[in-house]
Design an enzyme around this catalytic site. Structure first.
Site: not given
Ligand SMILES: Cc1cc2nc3c(=O)[nH]c(=O)nc-3n(C[C@H](O)[C@H](O)[C@H](O)COP(=O)(O)OP(=O)(O)OC[C@H]3O[C@@H](n4cnc5c(N)ncnc54)[C@H](O)[C@@H]3O)c2cc1C
Length: 639
Positions: A436
């Site tokens: 979120e």
């Molecule tokens: C248990 C669980 C439940 C979930 N439930 C849902 C759901 O119901 N529906 C849904 O759609 N999604 C869901 N998600 C997805 C969740 O919203 C994403 O994991 C989240 O948006 C982060 O994306 P990512 O994990 O791909 O990290 P990434 O975007 O790959 O980021 C990797 C790291 O880089 C950082 N980062 C990325 N971009 C930047 C930037 N521009 N500047 C600085 N730092 C940056 C991030 O903060 C993180 O530390 C869920 C995830 C989990 C683990």
């Protein structure tokens, strides 16, 4: 197929989805501008007696149900919420807590929705995640805010009663960056009616969309009945295009659940990889217009984010109880461990933080119910601050519990001790800093709002675009704004030692916030002057500005909440003031350190070092240590 998107394009997509207008006053926005508007949060709106009665009735039902029907150890052992528990939640109306009664829901206030989530979350985090994914981001909230009357009448009674919903935005290549979205919704003129549940199936239509894509990590995605899916509509004649939200029955032909994901914590959640192949979605199932999808997602999260603060509050209040009981009972070196200074400090931190977090939630939730303020900054600060601080609270609780903190509840039980699930909570709470909106993204999102007024006043200057005349015009416009704004930051109520006297011993903290808010605004201005357009890359600086704002909001909310307790529950007034002071002292110390680090830091050196790490300069440091991860791509190919 991977999507090639530049940083600029990602920024543009995020910017287009941003709610640009501020129709209602915002405490948070003004705070970042150096204008401490205590009147916007104090006195707190009174709770509506009818809402209280309804809320308390539901909380009683919920608590009885949890006690009688739910075994948290069983959920943990089986990594599954039993069907009987989900059915029981449906029966007491928990799926429709937030849906208005005219659409078949309970219509709880935000205050009571949060209370319910806090209670459920402590019982087992997976239950809370199910409910919160279902109604904070699932079908109910986007439809409540953006659905047509017809859509509301059709879908809300189902999700309020017994149809579980999910929200499918994330993809293998789309985490924090929706611009990379690969799911496509291709407009089609005529297609057969989608096949779905008899009770959900659409009436025959002409036209709609054919959706193809692969969605990752959808919470409830292995058990849902109805889902919201985000997909990109290609721009074409008659089609505005862009990321668009659709609501659809989950058993529509072409939808396949490929995998149930397992995580470090939240062992009971039903989280999926879902493939959509030529899934027909009738046009009437599109929520709002083409291209509105991200705006819907972001707006939904405005109050949705309070759910995570509710979880943080529940966990921190429970941590206070466990830490108190344990630190009283456990004797080492001749005294209960709570009497040793090192542990006592942790106890104070846990209890003070629980009070501060509850204050932020109560202030924000009452504002949400009252609807007279724009609370998007407060809710975002709650998500960021709540998930970060409660994580530290649980970490300290684990330390206070010592080895028993690290032991699983089942193991404790097996050898005859109370199965206190601190180890589990630590695993469960960790993800709150990631989903979120990760903490890093929340920093950027809030910083964007914090500098919005400056961008409006001096954006053209900061961005350095345009010819000489345009620059001269921009300078004049900025001069007009800053000529008036800057002098206001020099003096304020916080310098008068008698201001806010009506708050007694807590007045000093409000004076501090007033002064610090002006200092925060000045610091933002200096940062803009120093880095101009490059400021957006100074994430550590921006992050600290946001963290200072969060501490200032936290202090303000805490003082205001203590005052409310004093009026609404006079018998607790003295203790509330003590707890408020405890929290304010800690928050002030953190804010002061952050102010100092704004200008005294090694950010640049660390950034440069990180680039060296990335380029492989220090790979010799990694030598001699095996990698147990095995083979495979770090990211699976999309196709
Ligand atoms: C248990 C669980 C439940 C979930 N439930 C849902 C759901 O119901 N529906 C849904 O759609 N999604 C869901 N998600 C997805 C969740 O919203 C994403 O994991 C989240 O948006 C982060 O994306 P990512 O994990 O791909 O990290 P990434 O975007 O790959 O980021 C990797 C790291 O880089 C950082 N980062 C990325 N971009 C930047 C930037 N521009 N500047 C600085 N730092 C940056 C991030 O903060 C993180 O530390 C869920 C995830 C989990 C683990």
């Amino acid at each position: 197929m991977a999507t090639n998107v530049t940083e600029q394009e990602s920024r543009e997509v995020a910017e287009a989805a941003r709610e640009a207008e501020w129709k209602l006053p915002s405490f948070g926005k003004q705070l970042f501008l150096g204008d401490f508007r205590l009147d916007l949060i104090h006195p707190q709106p009174r709770l509506d007696p009818e809402a209280v009665e309804k809320g308390e009735r539901f909380i009683a039902d919920l608590s009885t149900f949890l006690e009688k029907e739910v075994d948290p150890l069983q959920i943990e052992r089986d990594s599954k919420i039993p069907d009987s528990v989900i059915d029981g939640l449906k029966k007491i109306g928990a799926l429709g807590m937030k849906v208005y009664p005219e659409y078949g829901g309970l219509g709880l206030s935000q205050v009571y929705y949060n209370k319910a989530l806090a209670i459920v979350g402590v019982y087992h985090s997976s239950l809370c995640t199910l409910l919160s994914a279902h109604q904070s981001i699932g079908v109910a909230e986007p439809l409540r805010q953006f659905g047509s009357e017809e859509q509301k009448r059709k879908w809300l009674p189902m999700v309020a009663k017994d149809h579980v919903s999910a929200f499918l935005l994330t993809e293998p290549d789309v985490g924090s960056d929706p611009a990379r979205m690969a799911s496509i919704a291709t407009p089609v003129d005529e297609l057969p009616v989608a096949k779905g549940y008899d009770d959900i199936v659409a009436t025959p239509v002409n036209g709609g969309y054919e959706v193809d894509g692969r969605k990752l990590w959808a919470t409830n995605g292995t058990i849902a009945d109805i889902v919201v899916v985000m997909a990109k509509v290609p721009k074409s004649e008659g089609h505005r295009g862009g990321i668009t939200a659709f609501v659809l029955p989950y058993n529509t032909e072409g939808i396949t659940i490929e995998h149930r994901n397992q995580f470090m914590g939240l062992h009971g959640i039903e989280n999926s990889v879902t493939r959509l192949e030529k899934v027909f979605v009738p046009a009437e199932n599109r929520i709002a217009r083409e291209g509105d999808g991200l705006r819907i997602a972001l707006t939904t999260l405005n109050t949705g984010r309070l759910a995570l603060m509710a979880i943080a509050v529940g966990a921190s209040k429970w941590a206070t109880k466990i830490a108190r009981q344990w630190a009283n009972e456990r004797v080492q070196w001749g005294r209960p461990v709570g009497k040793h200074d090192a542990v006592a400090q942790k106890l104070a931190f846990i209890a003070g933080s629980a009070f501060g977090l509850e204050a932020m939630l109560d202030v924000s939730a009452r504002l949400a119910d009252n609807k007279a303020n724009d609370i998007r900054i407060e809710a975002a600060l709650c998500k960021l601050y709540g998930s970060e601080l409660s994580w530290k609270v649980i970490d300290e609780l684990l330390q206070v519990r010592g080895g028993r903190g690290y032991e699983t509840a089942a193991s404790l039980k097996a050898r005859g001790e109370k199965p206190v699930p601190v180890e589990q909570l630590m695993r469960d709470m960790r993800v709150n800093r990631i989903f979120e909106g990760s903490s890093e993204i929340m920093h950027l999102l809030i910083a964007r709002e914090a500098v919005d007024t400056h961008l409006q006043a001096a954006g053209d200057l900061l961005l350095g675009s345009g010819d000489f005349k345009q620059k001269a015009d921009a300078a004049r416009k900025a001069g007009l704004f800053y000529g008036k704004w800057l002098p206001q930051l020099a003096v304020g109520k916080g310098q008068n030692p008698r201001s806010y006297d009506e708050f007694g011993q807590l007045a000093a903290y409000l004076r501090y916030v007033e002064r610090a808010s002006r200092k925060l605004a000045r610091s933002t201005f200096y940062g803009m002057g120093r880095w101009q357009a490059k400021l957006e890359n100074k994430q550590s600086f921006l992050g600290r500005l946001v963290d200072i704002g969060a501490e200032l909001f936290a202090i303000s909310a805490t003082v205001v909440y203590a005052d409310t307790i004093g009026r609404e529950q006079p018998e607790r007034k003295t203790e509330a003031i003590e707890l408020a002071e405890l929290f304010c002292k800690m928050a002030k110390r953190r804010a002061d350190a952050l102010f100092h680090e704004l200008w005294a830091n090694d950010d640049d050196e660390r950034y440069a070092a990180a680039q060296n790490v990335l380029s492989g300069r220090y790979t010799w440091l990694e030598e001699g240590i095996p990698d147990p991860s095995g083979e495979g791509p770090l990211m699976a190919p999309l196709t």
